[in-house]
Design a protein around this motif. Structure first.
Motif, mmCIF file in Angstrom:
data_model
loop_
_atom_site.group_PDB
_atom_site.id
_atom_site.type_symbol
_atom_site.label_atom_id
_atom_site.label_comp_id
_atom_site.label_asym_id
_atom_site.label_seq_id
_atom_site.Cartn_x
_atom_site.Cartn_y
_atom_site.Cartn_z
ATOM 1 N N MET A 1 0.891 -1.271 0.088
ATOM 2 C CA MET A 1 -0.008 -0.109 -0.082
ATOM 3 C C MET A 1 1.084 1.198 -0.046
ATOM 4 O O MET A 1 2.008 1.318 0.525
ATOM 5 N N GLY A 2 0.531 2.160 -0.766
ATOM 6 C CA GLY A 2 1.108 3.497 -0.767
ATOM 7 C C GLY A 2 2.583 3.434 -1.738
ATOM 8 O O GLY A 2 3.330 4.353 -1.870
ATOM 9 N N ALA A 3 2.931 2.161 -2.733
ATOM 10 C CA ALA A 3 3.694 2.315 -3.433
ATOM 11 C C ALA A 3 3.702 2.736 -4.739
ATOM 12 O O ALA A 3 4.425 3.475 -5.307
ATOM 13 N N GLY A 4 2.481 3.317 -4.827
ATOM 14 C CA GLY A 4 2.234 4.152 -6.117
ATOM 15 C C GLY A 4 1.512 3.288 -7.290
ATOM 16 O O GLY A 4 1.781 3.654 -8.459
ATOM 17 N N TYR B 1 7.761 -4.477 -9.317
ATOM 18 C CA TYR B 1 7.688 -4.302 -8.181
ATOM 19 C C TYR B 1 8.006 -2.835 -7.840
ATOM 20 O O TYR B 1 9.294 -2.604 -7.862
ATOM 21 N N LEU B 2 7.113 -2.098 -7.496
ATOM 22 C CA LEU B 2 7.260 -0.882 -6.905
ATOM 23 C C LEU B 2 7.506 -0.868 -5.539
ATOM 24 O O LEU B 2 6.836 -0.893 -4.429
ATOM 25 N N TYR B 3 9.078 -0.655 -5.016
ATOM 26 C CA TYR B 3 9.261 -0.685 -3.748
ATOM 27 C C TYR B 3 9.334 0.799 -3.189
ATOM 28 O O TYR B 3 9.652 2.006 -4.090
ATOM 29 N N ALA B 4 9.220 0.979 -1.916
ATOM 30 C CA ALA B 4 9.403 2.144 -1.320
ATOM 31 C C ALA B 4 9.933 1.790 0.198
ATOM 32 O O ALA B 4 9.551 0.627 0.698
ATOM 33 N N LEU C 1 3.167 -7.235 7.975
ATOM 34 C CA LEU C 1 2.953 -7.112 6.706
ATOM 35 C C LEU C 1 4.065 -7.406 5.821
ATOM 36 O O LEU C 1 3.958 -7.970 4.748
ATOM 37 N N LEU C 2 5.070 -6.446 6.072
ATOM 38 C CA LEU C 2 6.288 -6.230 5.021
ATOM 39 C C LEU C 2 6.753 -7.388 5.055
ATOM 40 O O LEU C 2 7.208 -7.819 3.868
ATOM 41 N N ALA C 3 6.889 -8.238 6.374
ATOM 42 C CA ALA C 3 7.919 -9.178 6.516
ATOM 43 C C ALA C 3 7.331 -10.551 5.610
ATOM 44 O O ALA C 3 7.897 -11.238 4.956
ATOM 45 N N GLU C 4 6.127 -10.563 5.553
ATOM 46 C CA GLU C 4 5.315 -11.353 4.688
ATOM 47 C C GLU C 4 5.461 -11.168 3.512
ATOM 48 O O GLU C 4 5.448 -11.973 2.598
ATOM 49 N N ARG C 5 5.101 -9.948 3.021
ATOM 50 C CA ARG C 5 5.115 -9.676 1.572
ATOM 51 C C ARG C 5 6.341 -9.417 0.885
ATOM 52 O O ARG C 5 6.319 -9.793 -0.490
ATOM 53 N N GLU C 6 7.201 -8.684 1.507
ATOM 54 C CA GLU C 6 8.307 -8.234 0.490
ATOM 55 C C GLU C 6 9.002 -9.422 -0.227
ATOM 56 O O GLU C 6 9.536 -9.235 -1.182
ATOM 57 N N PRO C 7 9.231 -10.669 0.365
ATOM 58 C CA PRO C 7 10.288 -11.636 -0.363
ATOM 59 C C PRO C 7 8.970 -11.984 -1.419
ATOM 60 O O PRO C 7 9.570 -12.369 -2.440
ATOM 61 N N ILE C 8 7.827 -12.174 -1.069
ATOM 62 C CA ILE C 8 6.854 -12.422 -2.612
ATOM 63 C C ILE C 8 6.950 -11.585 -3.724
ATOM 64 O O ILE C 8 7.347 -11.619 -4.670
ATOM 65 N N TYR C 9 6.919 -10.074 -3.289
ATOM 66 C CA TYR C 9 7.134 -8.995 -4.275
ATOM 67 C C TYR C 9 8.485 -9.149 -4.753
ATOM 68 O O TYR C 9 8.453 -9.154 -5.965
ATOM 69 N N ARG C 10 9.613 -9.373 -4.298
ATOM 70 C CA ARG C 10 10.956 -9.455 -4.836
ATOM 71 C C ARG C 10 11.022 -10.811 -5.859
ATOM 72 O O ARG C 10 11.411 -10.888 -6.925
ATOM 73 N N LYS C 11 10.458 -12.102 -5.516
ATOM 74 C CA LYS C 11 10.501 -13.212 -5.961
ATOM 75 C C LYS C 11 9.611 -13.233 -7.377
ATOM 76 O O LYS C 11 10.111 -13.636 -8.385
ATOM 77 N N MET C 12 8.492 -12.326 -7.285
ATOM 78 C CA MET C 12 7.663 -12.268 -8.428
ATOM 79 C C MET C 12 8.152 -11.428 -9.461
ATOM 80 O O MET C 12 7.905 -11.590 -10.711
ATOM 81 N N ALA C 13 9.072 -10.547 -8.948
ATOM 82 C CA ALA C 13 9.112 -9.488 -9.909
ATOM 83 C C ALA C 13 10.277 -9.706 -11.081
ATOM 84 O O ALA C 13 11.243 -10.324 -10.905
#
Ligand code: S3P
Length: 171
Positions: free
Chosen positions: A13-16, A102-105, A135-147
């Protein structure tokens, strides 16, 4: 990247995702889909109301159906809700035809952004970066792996992020 692949924006959320998605779609003259907006259209009420009356599981079910519908579309720009990637079927459906961005911030930047817009049910209880950690710990690895591409939006202007993505896809 072939012309017809979707460009799929993922991130917290808030990544744009919505703002950047619209800009990319407009630059490429492609249709734009926002899964949150589609869920709201299906439900006939805002996401806040879906979470409030039916609960998060009902929202996730609608979100999954929306992503399944979109999985047969090609050549579009798709902005996803931040939690869509929690579901393996969503990940597979989005990756099938999608170039995933993946839009990271940085966490503190995300927090400041989500506190500005007041309509996100999951953001209501988050007051600190520590509060976002689960939430970040759960999601960040998935975002990165998918990207296929990761873009840091923390200090960037919309135009810069847009150009970085367009350049990456060879536009
Ligand atoms: C959610 C993010 C929201 C929306 C819903 C749940 C999440 O979308 O799908 O409130 O789980 O992170 P944005 O990422 O567009 O804010």
């Amino acid at each position: 990247m072939t012309e017809i692949r979707n460009i799929v924006l993922i991130g917290f959320m808030g990544a744009g995702k919505t703002v950047i998605g619209r800009a990319i779609a407009s630059a490429l003259n492609r249709p734009f889909f926002d899964t949150d907006t589609m869920v709201e259209e299906t439900a006939g009420v805002k996401i806040e109301a879906i979470f409030g009356t039916l609960g998060e599981d009902a929202f996730r079910e609608l979100e999954m159906r929306t992503i399944q519908e979109l999985s047969s579309i090609k050549g579009a720009v798709i902005a996803t809700g931040g939690g869509a990637i929690k579901n393996q079927e969503n990940v597979a459906a989005l990756k099938r035809e999608g170039f995933i961005v993946y839009l990271y911030a940085r966490p503190e930047v995300l927090l400041a952004r989500i506190k500005q817009g007041g309509e996100r049910p999951l953001a209501a209880d988050i007051e600190t970066v520590d509060g976002m950690q689960m939430l970040l710990a759960e999601r960040e690895p998935i975002y990165r792996k998918m990207a296929d591409l990761v873009v840091d939006t923390s200090d960037a202007l919309v135009n810069d992020v847009e150009n970085e993505i367009l350049q990456a896809i060879g536009y």
